[in-house]
Scaffold this motif. Sequence first.
Motif, mmCIF file in Angstrom:
data_model
loop_
_atom_site.group_PDB
_atom_site.id
_atom_site.type_symbol
_atom_site.label_atom_id
_atom_site.label_comp_id
_atom_site.label_asym_id
_atom_site.label_seq_id
_atom_site.Cartn_x
_atom_site.Cartn_y
_atom_site.Cartn_z
ATOM 1 N N MET A 169 0.844 -1.196 0.000
ATOM 2 C CA MET A 169 0.000 0.000 0.000
ATOM 3 C C MET A 169 0.883 1.251 0.000
ATOM 4 O O MET A 169 1.826 1.344 0.779
ATOM 5 N N ARG A 170 0.530 2.196 -0.841
ATOM 6 C CA ARG A 170 1.328 3.400 -0.976
ATOM 7 C C ARG A 170 0.690 4.541 -0.182
ATOM 8 O O ARG A 170 -0.460 4.910 -0.442
ATOM 9 N N ILE A 171 1.448 5.086 0.778
ATOM 10 C CA ILE A 171 0.931 6.098 1.690
ATOM 11 C C ILE A 171 1.751 7.378 1.565
ATOM 12 O O ILE A 171 2.986 7.323 1.512
ATOM 13 N N LEU A 172 1.059 8.525 1.533
ATOM 14 C CA LEU A 172 1.742 9.818 1.564
ATOM 15 C C LEU A 172 1.444 10.490 2.896
ATOM 16 O O LEU A 172 0.285 10.724 3.239
ATOM 17 N N LEU A 173 2.502 10.777 3.662
ATOM 18 C CA LEU A 173 2.371 11.476 4.935
ATOM 19 C C LEU A 173 2.862 12.907 4.761
ATOM 20 O O LEU A 173 3.991 13.123 4.312
ATOM 21 N N ALA A 174 2.030 13.876 5.118
ATOM 22 C CA ALA A 174 2.414 15.279 4.992
ATOM 23 C C ALA A 174 2.307 15.969 6.349
ATOM 24 O O ALA A 174 1.218 16.075 6.914
ATOM 25 N N ASP A 175 3.451 16.419 6.870
ATOM 26 C CA ASP A 175 3.500 17.069 8.175
ATOM 27 C C ASP A 175 4.753 17.930 8.220
ATOM 28 O O ASP A 175 5.794 17.523 7.700
ATOM 29 N N ASP A 176 4.681 19.101 8.834
ATOM 30 C CA ASP A 176 5.848 19.986 8.862
ATOM 31 C C ASP A 176 6.765 19.719 10.049
ATOM 32 O O ASP A 176 7.759 20.422 10.225
ATOM 33 N N HIS A 177 6.473 18.720 10.857
ATOM 34 C CA HIS A 177 7.348 18.335 11.958
ATOM 35 C C HIS A 177 8.118 17.061 11.574
ATOM 36 O O HIS A 177 7.511 15.995 11.428
ATOM 37 N N ASP A 178 9.418 17.185 11.418
ATOM 38 C CA ASP A 178 10.242 16.048 10.984
ATOM 39 C C ASP A 178 10.116 14.859 11.938
ATOM 40 O O ASP A 178 10.100 13.706 11.499
ATOM 41 N N LEU A 179 10.049 15.145 13.236
ATOM 42 C CA LEU A 179 9.954 14.062 14.217
ATOM 43 C C LEU A 179 8.675 13.259 14.032
ATOM 44 O O LEU A 179 8.680 12.024 14.130
ATOM 45 N N VAL A 180 7.586 13.940 13.723
ATOM 46 C CA VAL A 180 6.309 13.264 13.481
ATOM 47 C C VAL A 180 6.426 12.362 12.253
ATOM 48 O O VAL A 180 6.010 11.201 12.269
ATOM 49 N N LEU A 181 7.016 12.891 11.185
ATOM 50 C CA LEU A 181 7.171 12.106 9.961
ATOM 51 C C LEU A 181 8.048 10.877 10.201
ATOM 52 O O LEU A 181 7.723 9.774 9.745
ATOM 53 N N GLU A 182 9.136 11.071 10.920
ATOM 54 C CA GLU A 182 10.041 9.952 11.195
ATOM 55 C C GLU A 182 9.351 8.883 12.042
ATOM 56 O O GLU A 182 9.490 7.681 11.783
ATOM 57 N N THR A 183 8.604 9.337 13.045
ATOM 58 C CA THR A 183 7.932 8.390 13.943
ATOM 59 C C THR A 183 6.840 7.606 13.214
ATOM 60 O O THR A 183 6.782 6.372 13.305
ATOM 61 N N LEU A 184 5.987 8.322 12.472
ATOM 62 C CA LEU A 184 4.907 7.651 11.748
ATOM 63 C C LEU A 184 5.459 6.721 10.672
ATOM 64 O O LEU A 184 4.946 5.606 10.475
#
Length: 204
Positions: free
Chosen positions: A1-16
């Motif tokens: 499954m292909r997912i796009l995560l968009a968030d301006d907090h790098d830590l959030v992106l890394e964690t998710l």
Amino acid sequence: MRILLADDHDLVLETLSAFLASAGEFDVETCGSLDAACEKISNDIAYDLVLLDYSMPGMNGLDGLAKAIKLSFGRPVAVMSGTADKTVAQDAIDAGAIGFLPKTMAAKSLINAIRFMVMGETYVPVGFINAEAEEAETPLAKLLTTREMQVLKGLTRGLSNKELARELDLQEVTIKLHVKTLCRKLEAKNRTHAAMLGKDAGVV
């Protein structure tokens, strides 16, 4: 499954991203703004789910959601947030989002929620709605407005006025006014004292 995560907090992106990678079934791409997300969506990339942070640059409340939905040609788009309440969650669903995810969700629940939405099912965690209802019954919640509670939560997390303004999509001067008002209502000496009172009252 292909997912796009968009968030301006790098830590959030890394964690998710780490959460999803651990499941071994997701191909995850990330970006830090609505414009960047829309560019990726527009490049004929078929994402099974687009997950947008409610407070990142370009979102302008739920206006950004409508833009992403239009570009996705029927593929599911969801909203996530660490500050928005159940009213925003309901507004997002009414505007066409496939779901709403609080950032406080446990990793396993997050993965299951994404699987659910990829299958085309609308998802809002029942626990989030119930917690909002319980919060509304607390003495502190009766004393403060919904916006003041959001600001107080930010103070308990150690956020600056600038960071709070970005998360809540407000002007920094508006945040200062909210801080001043809630300090007066809580009889707090300053923002640090207000944060301590908030923590003592269970506001996190």
